[in-house]
Design a protein around this motif. Structure first.
Motif, PDB file in Angstrom:
ATOM      1  N   GLU A 402      28.192  15.969  30.620  1.00 22.90           N
ATOM      2  CA  GLU A 402      28.876  15.108  29.527  1.00 22.90           C
ATOM      3  C   GLU A 402      28.948  13.901  30.033  1.00 22.90           C
ATOM      4  O   GLU A 402      29.197  13.365  31.179  1.00 22.90           O
ATOM      5  CB  GLU A 402      30.297  16.042  29.232  1.00 22.90           C
ATOM      6  N   VAL A 404      31.390  10.662  29.756  1.00 21.36           N
ATOM      7  CA  VAL A 404      32.730  10.259  29.741  1.00 21.36           C
ATOM      8  C   VAL A 404      33.045   8.874  29.652  1.00 21.36           C
ATOM      9  O   VAL A 404      32.408   8.159  30.469  1.00 21.36           O
ATOM     10  CB  VAL A 404      33.388  11.248  30.944  1.00 21.36           C
ATOM     11  N   LEU A 450      34.690  18.898  34.508  1.00 20.34           N
ATOM     12  CA  LEU A 450      35.745  18.497  33.306  1.00 20.34           C
ATOM     13  C   LEU A 450      36.953  19.540  32.881  1.00 20.34           C
ATOM     14  O   LEU A 450      37.906  19.274  32.380  1.00 20.34           O
ATOM     15  CB  LEU A 450      34.918  17.795  32.326  1.00 20.34           C
ATOM     16  N   HIS A 454      42.058  17.104  32.493  1.00 22.56           N
ATOM     17  CA  HIS A 454      42.454  16.029  31.517  1.00 22.56           C
ATOM     18  C   HIS A 454      44.036  16.051  31.875  1.00 22.56           C
ATOM     19  O   HIS A 454      44.513  14.688  31.939  1.00 22.56           O
ATOM     20  CB  HIS A 454      42.497  16.759  30.097  1.00 22.56           C
ATOM     21  N   MET A 467      40.538   9.113  27.022  1.00 23.11           N
ATOM     22  CA  MET A 467      39.267   9.557  27.676  1.00 23.11           C
ATOM     23  C   MET A 467      38.423  10.301  26.491  1.00 23.11           C
ATOM     24  O   MET A 467      39.159  11.135  25.546  1.00 23.11           O
ATOM     25  CB  MET A 467      39.523  10.750  28.763  1.00 23.11           C
ATOM     26  N   ARG A 469      34.940  12.660  25.447  1.00 16.98           N
ATOM     27  CA  ARG A 469      33.778  13.204  26.098  1.00 16.98           C
ATOM     28  C   ARG A 469      32.451  13.841  25.014  1.00 16.98           C
ATOM     29  O   ARG A 469      33.001  13.674  23.884  1.00 16.98           O
ATOM     30  CB  ARG A 469      33.909  14.627  26.783  1.00 16.98           C
TER      31      ARG A 469
END
Length: 606
Positions: A402, A404, A450, A454, A467, A469
């Protein structure tokens, strides 16, 4: 009547739904005294609570004799399948970009899909009235994004407007009159082409189903754009699958179209218009609804594959069945299959035991929304930790990566980069200063790294970091990635937690429960301050005697417990743990409640 079909695409919270509200008001879709909720298209309860668009929805306005069909699309990549299907129905897109933030990850995601379909965009720099807005910088970044995504010359020569959706104005110049949205209406009419399908009005009827929903009175209904021909209510048509197989033959009981916020019944569907059909029993998304003489289906847009899998099981804890009414595996399976039918980004498979189901999707948010909807419908579930889906290709194991994008205070940038590029095995792509003492970090991180990050990210940034993604691609498997470091506090008794016991346990770590809450053996009541799991007794009360002493009889003052949200809880649990979800409660527990079974399972795993 002339028709224009457009989609409004943007990153989360850049103002799509608010702008649609203003378009509806200024086109006369509402009476002057009509009471309309803010963000009228966000009709789902979860959408209003979270402030995001989850389901793509259509509406229409009339402007100077032209009907403009408008589709409001989700901005989050987890709901990207909605965006991909909807874009096949429109002839142009309005790309909304926050003038302060500029293009963000989901901006890149939805724009790449629109450009790949050859759609010509209109760029609207929204929220230019914010104090920190930099519209010129944002416009340059949009051009750079288009060039990076391989836009052709027509797409690069895009018109742009400056706007404030909340204030209800859009102008070609930054110092314009700022009075209304007429400039946007005119640009849509001039820049977006009329549907080319209108030239095929005399051919056999064909329509590609793009969204599926249910009506309590009409049953199953499908929405899509008419690709050719005309259709009147009462006609008999057929549904063809993507491979050309006949799904069913049915009589169209009703044809409806969007007129403002209302779903209005119409007599005839014409080529180029976006309509809803009722009467089918098995036809679904990506099927072609067509006349009986047609034998070739319309091509359906391919959907990006799922990247994570979550196991949904029955709730078999000691407190099962106290809150919800839908607890049987059969009922859970029916609900999941119904969801998979309407949402092509979700895939449901049975597990060998028959009491749990693997649900594959695009991300934790998509899974969280599905689970939240089910708990509100009265379901009780046990949810396992998300697993990343791997792909085998030419003898290599690939995993999803991903992109980010993080905006963080300069003081916390070092800690964030260390976490992403160290134990989570990410690669730093870009790091540059943003405005107001912030740093923007772009990194490519394995999706495995990930999961559960968080909460740690918010702690590292003192809650000030943002953040985003988005799925980036596939890369070679990067080896083991460490999971949660801290152990948990596990209840060894059944009953109601006692304040005195919890007060003594506070020094062992942070608690997830408060006094007088029901607990059971094997339930996780807190996070241990060390790496190992610890069994504790939250029911142990204070021993009473006739002796009183100064300082030993103070009132118990508990620190408020840490309450995890649904997404946080799903990402927090380890492989041997579950999240117990009921309509009124959210509990963490060990997969095996009995401590002896846990030890045997741990030995077997080794």
């Amino acid at each position: 009547m002339d028709i224009r079909n457009i989609a409004i695409i943007a990153h989360v919270d850049h103002g799509k739904t608010t702008l649609v509200d203003a378009l509806l008001r200024q086109s006369g879709a509402f009476r002057e005294n009509q009471a309309v909720a803010e963000r009228a298209l966000d009709s789902n309860d979860l959408e209003r609570e979270r402030g995001i668009t989850i389901l793509a929805k259509a509406t229409s306005v009339e402007w100077q004799g032209t009907r403009i069909n408008i589709v409001d699309t989700p901005g989050h990549a987890d709901f990207g399948a909605e965006v991909e299907r909807i874009l096949s129905m429109v002839d142009g897109v309005v790309l909304l970009v926050d003038a302060a933030e500029g293009p963000m990850p989901q901006t890149k995601f939805v724009t790449s899909k629109a450009l790949a379909l050859g759609l010509r965009p209109i760029v609207v720099l929204n929220k230019v009235d914010k104090p920190d807005a930099e519209p010129d910088r944002a416009l340059d970044e949009v051009f750079d994004l288009f060039a990076a995504l391989g836009a052709d010359e027509d797409q690069l020569d895009f018109p742009h407007l400056y706007a404030s959706g909340r204030a209800g104005w859009a102008d070609a110049a930054l110092d314009g009159p700022r009075s209304d949205l007429e400039a946007l209406f005119r640009l849509v009419l001039d820049h977006v082409p009329a549907p080319r399908q209108q030239d095929r009005a005399d051919e056999d009827f064909r329509m590609l189903a793009t969204t599926l929903s249910a009506d309590p009175f009409l049953g199953r209904i499908l929405t899509g754009r008419v690709e050719s021909g005309r259709l009147r209510a009462g006609a008999t048509v057929q549904a063809l699958s993507r491979t050309g197989e006949k799904v069913e033959q049915f009589r169209v009981s009703k044809i409806m179209a969007f007129r403002g916020l209302a779903h209005t019944e119409i007599e005839e569907a014409a080529a180029g218009d976006i309509v809803t059909l009722a009467g089918m029993s098995r036809a679904t998304v990506s099927d072609t609804i067509c006349a009986q003489a047609v034998d070739t289906p319309l091509p359906a847009q391919p959907i990006d594959p799922p990247t994570i899998s979550v196991t949904f099981g029955i709730n078999d804890s000691p407190l099962a069945g106290r809150d919800g009414k839908k607890v049987q595996s059969r009922v859970i399976r029916e609900r999941l299959m119904k969801e998979a039918e309407a949402n092509v980004a979700i895939r449901v498979t049975d597990t060998p035991g028959g009491e749990a189901f693997d649900v594959a999707g695009r991300g934790e948010l998509q899974m969280g929304v599905l689970i939240e909807n089910m708990r509100r419908e009265g379901f009780e579930l046990s949810i396992a930790r998300p697993r990343v889906l791997l792909r085998e290709e030419e003898g290599r194991t690939l995993e999803p990566v991903e992109e980010v994008t993080i905006d963080v205070d300069d003081d916390h940038a070092g800690a964030v980069i260390e976490k992403l590029t160290g134990p989570r095995k990410g690669e730093l792509v870009e790091m540059r200063p943003a405005d107001a003492g912030k740093t923007r970090i772009v990194a490519h991180v394995p999706a495995r790294g990930l999961i559960g990050y968080h909460g740690e990210f918010l702690t590292d940034t003192r809650g000030s970091g943002v953040m985003h993604r988005v799925f980036h691609g596939w890369t070679e498997h990067k080896g083991p990635i460490a999971g949660r470091r801290a152990g948990v506090l596990i209840s060894m008794e059944d009953g109601e937690a006692v304040a005195f016991a919890l007060w003594n346990l506070e020094e062992r770590g942070r608690l997830f429960i408060g006094a007088q809450e029901r607990v059971y053996q094997g339930m996780i009541i807190g996070e241990h301050s060390r790496e190992n799991d610890l069994e504790v007794n939250p029911l142990k009360g204070k021993k009473l005697t006739n002796v009183r002493a100064s300082g030993s009889d103070d009132a118990v003052r508990l620190t408020p417990p840490s309450r995890l949200s649904l997404e946080d809880a799903i990402a927090y649990v380890d492989d041997d743990e579950l999240v117990e979800v009921t309509p009124n409660a959210l509990r963490l527990r060990k997969r095996h409640l009995d401590p002896h079974e846990r030890k045997r399972a741990a030995k077997a795993a080794v």
